[in-house]
Write an enzyme that holds these catalytic residues in place. Structure first.
Site, PDB file in Angstrom:
ATOM      1  N   ARG A  52       0.846  -1.208   0.000  1.00 15.02           N
ATOM      2  CA  ARG A  52       0.000   0.000   0.000  1.00 15.02           C
ATOM      3  C   ARG A  52       0.877   1.253   0.000  1.00 15.02           C
ATOM      4  O   ARG A  52       0.616   2.229  -0.691  1.00 15.02           O
ATOM      5  CB  ARG A  52      -0.950  -0.004   1.200  1.00 15.02           C
ATOM      6  CG  ARG A  52      -1.595   1.356   1.440  1.00 15.02           C
ATOM      7  CD  ARG A  52      -2.834   1.341   2.338  1.00 15.02           C
ATOM      8  NE  ARG A  52      -2.810   0.417   3.433  1.00 15.02           N
ATOM      9  CZ  ARG A  52      -2.122   0.590   4.575  1.00 15.02           C
ATOM     10  NH1 ARG A  52      -1.400   1.677   4.766  1.00 15.02           N
ATOM     11  NH2 ARG A  52      -2.153  -0.327   5.513  1.00 15.02           N
ATOM     12  N   TYR A 104     -17.134  17.828 -14.327  1.00 19.55           N
ATOM     13  CA  TYR A 104     -17.598  16.455 -14.139  1.00 19.55           C
ATOM     14  C   TYR A 104     -18.595  16.398 -12.970  1.00 19.55           C
ATOM     15  O   TYR A 104     -18.334  16.975 -11.899  1.00 19.55           O
ATOM     16  CB  TYR A 104     -16.365  15.578 -13.858  1.00 19.55           C
ATOM     17  CG  TYR A 104     -16.688  14.134 -13.615  1.00 19.55           C
ATOM     18  CD1 TYR A 104     -17.168  13.341 -14.644  1.00 19.55           C
ATOM     19  CD2 TYR A 104     -16.512  13.562 -12.369  1.00 19.55           C
ATOM     20  CE1 TYR A 104     -17.475  12.012 -14.430  1.00 19.55           C
ATOM     21  CE2 TYR A 104     -16.811  12.225 -12.141  1.00 19.55           C
ATOM     22  CZ  TYR A 104     -17.292  11.456 -13.179  1.00 19.55           C
ATOM     23  OH  TYR A 104     -17.591  10.142 -12.959  1.00 19.55           O
ATOM     24  N   ASP A 177      -8.019  19.544 -13.994  1.00 14.55           N
ATOM     25  CA  ASP A 177      -8.460  18.193 -14.343  1.00 14.55           C
ATOM     26  C   ASP A 177      -8.192  18.029 -15.838  1.00 14.55           C
ATOM     27  O   ASP A 177      -8.883  18.616 -16.674  1.00 14.55           O
ATOM     28  CB  ASP A 177      -9.952  18.028 -14.009  1.00 14.55           C
ATOM     29  CG  ASP A 177     -10.428  16.594 -14.212  1.00 14.55           C
ATOM     30  OD1 ASP A 177      -9.836  15.884 -15.059  1.00 14.55           O
ATOM     31  OD2 ASP A 177     -11.399  16.176 -13.549  1.00 14.55           O
ATOM     32  N   LYS A 202     -10.061   7.005 -18.231  1.00 13.39           N
ATOM     33  CA  LYS A 202     -10.432   7.527 -19.548  1.00 13.39           C
ATOM     34  C   LYS A 202      -9.268   7.335 -20.533  1.00 13.39           C
ATOM     35  O   LYS A 202      -8.914   6.227 -20.832  1.00 13.39           O
ATOM     36  CB  LYS A 202     -10.882   8.977 -19.417  1.00 13.39           C
ATOM     37  CG  LYS A 202     -11.817   9.228 -18.209  1.00 13.39           C
ATOM     38  CD  LYS A 202     -13.169   8.551 -18.317  1.00 13.39           C
ATOM     39  CE  LYS A 202     -13.958   8.518 -17.008  1.00 13.39           C
ATOM     40  NZ  LYS A 202     -14.148   9.775 -16.318  1.00 13.39           N
TER      41      LYS A 202
HETATM   42  C1  LIG Z   1     -14.452  10.225 -14.985  1.00  9.03           C
HETATM   43  C2  LIG Z   1     -13.962  11.540 -14.551  1.00  9.03           C
HETATM   44  C3  LIG Z   1     -13.608  11.778 -13.221  1.00  9.03           C
HETATM   45  C4  LIG Z   1     -13.748  10.727 -12.143  1.00  9.03           C
HETATM   46  O1  LIG Z   1     -12.900   9.659 -12.311  1.00  9.03           O
HETATM   47  P1  LIG Z   1     -13.226   8.129 -11.901  1.00  9.03           P
HETATM   48  O2  LIG Z   1     -12.050   7.390 -12.418  1.00  9.03           O
HETATM   49  O3  LIG Z   1     -14.525   7.760 -12.549  1.00  9.03           O
HETATM   50  O4  LIG Z   1     -13.328   8.104 -10.413  1.00  9.03           O
HETATM   51  C5  LIG Z   1     -13.116  13.032 -12.909  1.00  9.03           C
HETATM   52  N1  LIG Z   1     -12.985  13.994 -13.836  1.00  9.03           N
HETATM   53  C6  LIG Z   1     -13.346  13.804 -15.107  1.00  9.03           C
HETATM   54  C7  LIG Z   1     -13.187  14.912 -16.105  1.00  9.03           C
HETATM   55  C8  LIG Z   1     -13.843  12.576 -15.515  1.00  9.03           C
HETATM   56  O5  LIG Z   1     -14.218  12.403 -16.788  1.00  9.03           O
END
Ligand SMILES: *Cc1c(COP(=O)(O)O)cnc(C)c1O
Length: 388
Positions: A52, A104, A177, A202
């Protein structure tokens, strides 16, 4: 044994950063270290202690991410949300965030329903694609400006450099982000951001078969140490297998993104002229209000676009029920094309009133353009539009 890739181009970094051939076996691709614990030579004398806290497979992924985003520190998490949570925890309690309004849905949810309630965090949402729109929202205890660019789902672009240049207070961090752009198209730290967050679910993962997240930090070691502490103490870490999958996926990030960019640009231009489409939101279109900033800040416009259909919610449903090739599903950034209805799906957790203010209408549809053949994608859009 690490190959020195700091001076290499992005297309080489994705393949060679983080690891060279394995020192003990010569394996060209890195092994997956599944061990949860590690032998110590003498009490307290070790390279790794407990998986961890750190393990060799995660180390490779984190080194790779540092180089792709041109940061100094990177920490991998078990999801994008876990990364967002760790960052907001690292800032303590009783502070304010200025957040871009078109973010998001899960980011709004964790800020408004968890951090606000448990840590007395106050969040102000503003359209940060408008220059200097954040300044009026500055408070004594503002600790973070949160930028999601391209925004979600309307693909607005926020000028990170402009915020950095006019932000006088060094104690406020700029967070980007970068999930939608991926480091192939945009490197926020080079534009003045302090922290980059990714949902590696993603584009970094790219195959819709992993949930993961990451934080990449500039030279702010105090913040990096706090994040590292939280990563270990809370334990929302990715498994070695997930780290391995991400290392593997990132090797094709550059070639995938090139195709995503090309396919999306062509489809955006195609849909712009389609009689059944009211509006196309894509930063690569010259008539888009964000085009000039996108051209300056990004090296490609990305694979996501949104469209507004003619008609009403039933036309949108019919379109989504009948379309071929595109899978009706949440998420984005995979090799396969996905399509979704923000108001009913990804952004349903946002109150209808706020959705209306933002422009997330009932006929708005978000597409994640995959890397399939462009003519097949166009044909399936065209066929489905005939049905509405
Ligand atoms: C999907 C997403 C998140 C969250 O991520 P997870 O892996 O689903 O927890 C945050 N920001 C954006 C822009 C996203 O598309």
């Amino acid at each position: 044994m690490n190959v020195n890739t700091k001076d290499k181009k992005f297309n080489s970094k994705v393949i060679h950063s983080g690891h060279g051939a394995d020192e003990t076996t010569g394996a060209v691709m890195p092994p997956i270290h599944l061990s949860s614990t590690f032998k110590q030579n003498s009490p307290g004398d070790f390279t790794y202690e407990y998986a961890r806290t750190g393990n060799p497979t995660r180390d490779i992924l984190e080194k790779l991410l540092v180089e792709l985003e041109d940061g100094k520190f990177a920490y991998a998490f078990s999801s994008g949300m876990a990364a967002i949570s760790a960052l907001s925890d690292a800032l303590g309690k009783n502070y304010s965030i200025i957040c871009s309004d078109d973010v998001y849905g899960g980011t709004r949810r964790i800020f408004d329903k968890i951090k606000t309630v448990n840590q007395d965090v106050e969040v102000t949402y503003a359209d940060l694609s408008k220059e200097n729109n954040w300044q009026g929202h500055l408070k004594e205890n503002t600790k973070m400006i949160w930028v999601e660019t391209p925004s979600n789902p309307l693909l607005k672009i926020i000028d990170i450099k402009k915020i950095r240049e006019s932000l006088k207070d060094d104690n406020i961090i700029i967070v980007c982000d970068n999930t939608f752009a991926s480091p192939y198209n945009q490197q926020p730290i080079n534009n003045g951001a302090d922290v980059v967050i990714h949902s590696s679910t993603k584009y970094l993962g790219g195959h819709s078969d992993i949930i993961g997240g990451a934080l990449i930090i500039n030279d702010n070691k105090i913040l990096a140490d706090k994040i590292k502490y939280i990563q270990n103490a809370v334990g929302a870490v990715p498994s070695p297998f997930d780290c391995y999958l991400l290392i593997r996926s990132i090797k094709t990030l550059a070639v995938r993104m090139e195709r995503h960019n090309n396919n999306a640009l062509e489809i955006a231009n195609y849909l712009l002229k389609h009689p059944k489409i009211n509006n196309v939101f894509y930063p690569g279109l010259e008539n888009n209000p964000s085009y000039e900033i996108a051209k300056k800040q990004m090296t490609g416009f990305g694979g996501i676009l949104s469209i507004e259909l003619m008609g009403d919610i039933n036309s949108a449903k019919k379109f989504l029920e009948t379309i071929q090739i595109f899978t009706l599903a949440e998420s984005l950034g995979g090799v396969e094309s996905l399509i979704e209805h923000p108001a009913i799906m990804t952004h349903a957790s946002i109150d209808k009133k706020i959705r209306d203010e933002l422009g997330i209408s009932d006929t708005l549809i978000r597409l994640s353009i995959g890397i399939e053949d462009i003519s097949d994608l166009k044909k399936s859009l065209d066929d489905a539009l005939k049905n509405i």
